[in-house]
Design a protein around this motif. Structure first.
Motif, PDB file in Angstrom:
ATOM      1  N   GLY A  28       0.844  -1.193   0.000  1.00 17.65           N
ATOM      2  CA  GLY A  28       0.000   0.000   0.000  1.00 17.65           C
ATOM      3  C   GLY A  28       0.875   1.238   0.000  1.00 17.65           C
ATOM      4  N   HIS A  78       2.313   4.827   2.042  1.00 17.32           N
ATOM      5  CA  HIS A  78       2.542   5.495   3.323  1.00 17.32           C
ATOM      6  C   HIS A  78       2.747   6.980   3.029  1.00 17.32           C
ATOM      7  CE1 HIS A  78       3.534   5.406   7.609  1.00 17.32           C
ATOM      8  NE2 HIS A  78       4.265   6.461   7.324  1.00 17.32           N
ATOM      9  N   THR A  83       3.403  10.825   4.739  1.00 21.04           N
ATOM     10  CA  THR A  83       3.670  11.658   5.908  1.00 21.04           C
ATOM     11  C   THR A  83       3.372  13.099   5.516  1.00 21.04           C
ATOM     12  OG1 THR A  83       5.984  12.036   5.372  1.00 21.04           O
ATOM     13  CG2 THR A  83       5.506  10.160   6.763  1.00 21.04           C
ATOM     14  N   LEU A  84       2.827  13.868   6.455  1.00 25.53           N
ATOM     15  CA  LEU A  84       2.577  15.284   6.188  1.00 25.53           C
ATOM     16  C   LEU A  84       2.571  16.042   7.503  1.00 25.53           C
ATOM     17  CD1 LEU A  84      -0.702  15.426   6.946  1.00 25.53           C
ATOM     18  CD2 LEU A  84      -0.915  14.563   4.646  1.00 25.53           C
ATOM     19  N   THR A  85       2.758  17.340   7.425  1.00 21.06           N
ATOM     20  CA  THR A  85       2.663  18.162   8.630  1.00 21.06           C
ATOM     21  C   THR A  85       1.408  19.026   8.521  1.00 21.06           C
ATOM     22  OG1 THR A  85       4.028  19.922   7.710  1.00 21.06           O
ATOM     23  CG2 THR A  85       5.167  18.254   8.971  1.00 21.06           C
ATOM     24  N   MET A 120      -9.449  12.908  -1.000  1.00 16.73           N
ATOM     25  CA  MET A 120      -8.483  12.700  -2.066  1.00 16.73           C
ATOM     26  C   MET A 120      -7.571  11.479  -1.938  1.00 16.73           C
ATOM     27  SD  MET A 120      -5.856  15.502  -3.356  1.00 16.73           S
ATOM     28  CE  MET A 120      -4.512  14.978  -4.342  1.00 16.73           C
ATOM     29  N   MET A 151      10.283   5.089   2.489  1.00 12.03           N
ATOM     30  CA  MET A 151      10.018   6.498   2.166  1.00 12.03           C
ATOM     31  C   MET A 151      11.147   7.081   1.315  1.00 12.03           C
ATOM     32  SD  MET A 151       7.106   7.170   3.542  1.00 12.03           S
ATOM     33  CE  MET A 151       6.985   8.944   3.362  1.00 12.03           C
ATOM     34  N   VAL A 199       0.356  16.154  -4.765  1.00 14.28           N
ATOM     35  CA  VAL A 199      -0.768  15.922  -3.852  1.00 14.28           C
ATOM     36  C   VAL A 199      -0.970  17.133  -2.952  1.00 14.28           C
ATOM     37  CG1 VAL A 199      -1.453  14.567  -1.824  1.00 14.28           C
ATOM     38  CG2 VAL A 199      -0.692  13.405  -3.890  1.00 14.28           C
ATOM     39  N   SER A 206      -2.709  19.887  -4.799  1.00 16.14           N
ATOM     40  CA  SER A 206      -4.132  19.560  -4.994  1.00 16.14           C
ATOM     41  C   SER A 206      -4.920  19.768  -3.706  1.00 16.14           C
ATOM     42  CB  SER A 206      -4.288  18.112  -5.451  1.00 16.14           C
ATOM     43  OG  SER A 206      -3.655  17.925  -6.680  1.00 16.14           O
ATOM     44  N   LEU A 207      -4.324  19.406  -2.561  1.00 15.22           N
ATOM     45  CA  LEU A 207      -5.001  19.611  -1.279  1.00 15.22           C
ATOM     46  C   LEU A 207      -5.219  21.093  -1.028  1.00 15.22           C
ATOM     47  CD1 LEU A 207      -3.182  16.940   0.939  1.00 15.22           C
ATOM     48  CD2 LEU A 207      -5.563  16.882   0.236  1.00 15.22           C
ATOM     49  N   MET A 220      -8.119  22.445  -2.638  1.00 12.05           N
ATOM     50  CA  MET A 220      -9.340  22.012  -1.931  1.00 12.05           C
ATOM     51  C   MET A 220      -9.472  22.708  -0.577  1.00 12.05           C
ATOM     52  SD  MET A 220      -9.165  17.965  -2.535  1.00 12.05           S
ATOM     53  CE  MET A 220      -9.746  17.197  -4.034  1.00 12.05           C
ATOM     54  N   LEU A 263      -7.427  22.874   1.871  1.00 14.01           N
ATOM     55  CA  LEU A 263      -6.770  22.250   3.026  1.00 14.01           C
ATOM     56  C   LEU A 263      -5.351  22.833   3.108  1.00 14.01           C
ATOM     57  CD1 LEU A 263      -8.152  18.664   2.495  1.00 14.01           C
ATOM     58  CD2 LEU A 263      -8.422  19.973   4.594  1.00 14.01           C
ATOM     59  N   SER A 315      -3.697  24.012   5.541  1.00 14.66           N
ATOM     60  CA  SER A 315      -2.906  23.749   6.748  1.00 14.66           C
ATOM     61  C   SER A 315      -1.946  22.575   6.557  1.00 14.66           C
ATOM     62  CB  SER A 315      -3.850  23.459   7.917  1.00 14.66           C
ATOM     63  OG  SER A 315      -4.672  22.351   7.591  1.00 14.66           O
ATOM     64  N   ILE A 316      -2.089  21.862   5.452  1.00  9.93           N
ATOM     65  CA  ILE A 316      -1.246  20.674   5.222  1.00  9.93           C
ATOM     66  C   ILE A 316      -0.001  21.016   4.397  1.00  9.93           C
ATOM     67  CG2 ILE A 316      -1.192  18.407   4.095  1.00  9.93           C
ATOM     68  CD1 ILE A 316      -4.123  18.069   4.958  1.00  9.93           C
ATOM     69  N   GLN A 317       1.168  20.629   4.934  1.00  8.17           N
ATOM     70  CA  GLN A 317       2.456  20.913   4.294  1.00  8.17           C
ATOM     71  C   GLN A 317       3.316  19.647   4.258  1.00  8.17           C
ATOM     72  OE1 GLN A 317       3.206  23.867   2.995  1.00  8.17           O
ATOM     73  NE2 GLN A 317       1.470  25.026   3.804  1.00  8.17           N
ATOM     74  N   ASP A 318       4.439  19.743   3.570  1.00  5.51           N
ATOM     75  CA  ASP A 318       5.478  18.695   3.586  1.00  5.51           C
ATOM     76  C   ASP A 318       4.934  17.293   3.306  1.00  5.51           C
ATOM     77  OD1 ASP A 318       7.269  20.697   4.373  1.00  5.51           O
ATOM     78  OD2 ASP A 318       6.821  20.361   6.487  1.00  5.51           O
ATOM     79  N   VAL A 319       4.108  17.161   2.287  1.00 10.43           N
ATOM     80  CA  VAL A 319       3.550  15.841   1.960  1.00 10.43           C
ATOM     81  C   VAL A 319       4.618  14.995   1.274  1.00 10.43           C
ATOM     82  CG1 VAL A 319       1.750  14.593   0.700  1.00 10.43           C
ATOM     83  CG2 VAL A 319       1.257  16.849   1.670  1.00 10.43           C
ATOM     84  N   ARG A 320       4.841  13.808   1.806  1.00  9.91           N
ATOM     85  CA  ARG A 320       5.788  12.872   1.186  1.00  9.91           C
ATOM     86  C   ARG A 320       5.123  11.508   1.093  1.00  9.91           C
ATOM     87  NH1 ARG A 320      10.608  15.223   0.532  1.00  9.91           N
ATOM     88  NH2 ARG A 320      11.786  13.329   0.135  1.00  9.91           N
ATOM     89  N   ILE A 321       5.283  10.872  -0.052  1.00 14.78           N
ATOM     90  CA  ILE A 321       4.576   9.620  -0.297  1.00 14.78           C
ATOM     91  C   ILE A 321       5.561   8.486  -0.533  1.00 14.78           C
ATOM     92  CG2 ILE A 321       2.879   8.466  -1.789  1.00 14.78           C
ATOM     93  CD1 ILE A 321       1.611  11.155  -2.283  1.00 14.78           C
ATOM     94  N   GLY A 322       5.367   7.426   0.233  1.00 15.10           N
ATOM     95  CA  GLY A 322       6.205   6.250   0.084  1.00 15.10           C
ATOM     96  C   GLY A 322       5.341   5.001   0.042  1.00 15.10           C
ATOM     97  N   LYS A 323       5.954   3.855   0.343  1.00 17.32           N
ATOM     98  CA  LYS A 323       5.236   2.585   0.285  1.00 17.32           C
ATOM     99  C   LYS A 323       5.102   1.983   1.672  1.00 17.32           C
ATOM    100  CE  LYS A 323       8.087   1.393  -2.918  1.00 17.32           C
ATOM    101  NZ  LYS A 323       8.963   0.657  -3.853  1.00 17.32           N
TER     102      LYS A 323
END
Lengths: 82, 82
Positions: free
Chosen positions: A41, A43, A45-47, A67, B10, B23, B26-27, B30, B32, B34-42
Motif C-alpha cells: 500500500g 505510506h 507523511t505530512l505536517t 483525495m 520512504m 498531492v 491539490s489539497l 481544496m 486544506l 494547513s497541510i504541508q510537507d507531503v511525502r509519499i512512500g510505500k
C-alpha cells in the motif's frame, strides 16, 4: 502548533493485491520462502498546522476522504504525532 | 512461529518528492491549506515463518536489501509484530 501525521493506506483484505503477489513470488525465487501474504500500500507523511491534536486529525481525515484514499479498494489509518 | 512485519519505505529527506508535491498542491486547491510537507512512500505488510523475532527481522531485512527498497533514493523501517 505543528503536528506530523503518518497515514497508511492499504488495499482491502477482501481484494487480491497483484503487486504484492508479484513481489512475493520474486522473493520466493530468491530463496526467501518464509515470507507470505505480501500486501503493498501507500505510506504518506505530512505536517499540519492546527490548534489541537483533534483539529489536526480532522484535517487529515478530510484529506484522506476527499483525495488520498479510494473507499472501494482501500482502507486507511491515521497516526498523529505531537 | 508466524510473525507479521510492517515495512515503511520512504523517499530520502534530501530528495524532492514530486508525487507528494503534486498531492500537496491539490489539497491546497481544496482549501486544506494547513497541510504541508507531503511525502509519499510505500507500506508493505507480510508474514514470516521463523523460530524467533530476531530471525524474522533478519529475513525481512534481507527482503528489503535484496529487493524492496532502492538505497539511492529511499530509506526503510521495519516493525516486527509477534
Amino acid at each position: 502548533m505543528m503536528f506530523t501525521a503518518q497515514i497508511t493506506i492499504m488495499p482491502l483484505k477482501e481484494l487480491l493485491d497483484p503487486q504484492g503477489k508479484a513481489v512475493q513470488e520474486s522473493l520466493h525465487t530468491m530463496h526467501l520462502d518464509s515470507i507470505q501474504d505480501v500486501r503493498i500500500g501507500k505510506h504518506i507523511t505530512l505536517t499540519i498546522e492546527a490548534n489541537s491534536k483533534e483539529e489536526a486529525e480532522a484535517h487529515c481525515k478530510a484529506a484522506c476522504e476527499k483525495m488520498l484514499y479510494n473507499p472501494v479498494m482501500e482502507t486507511y489509518k491515521i497516526i498523529i504525532e505531537g
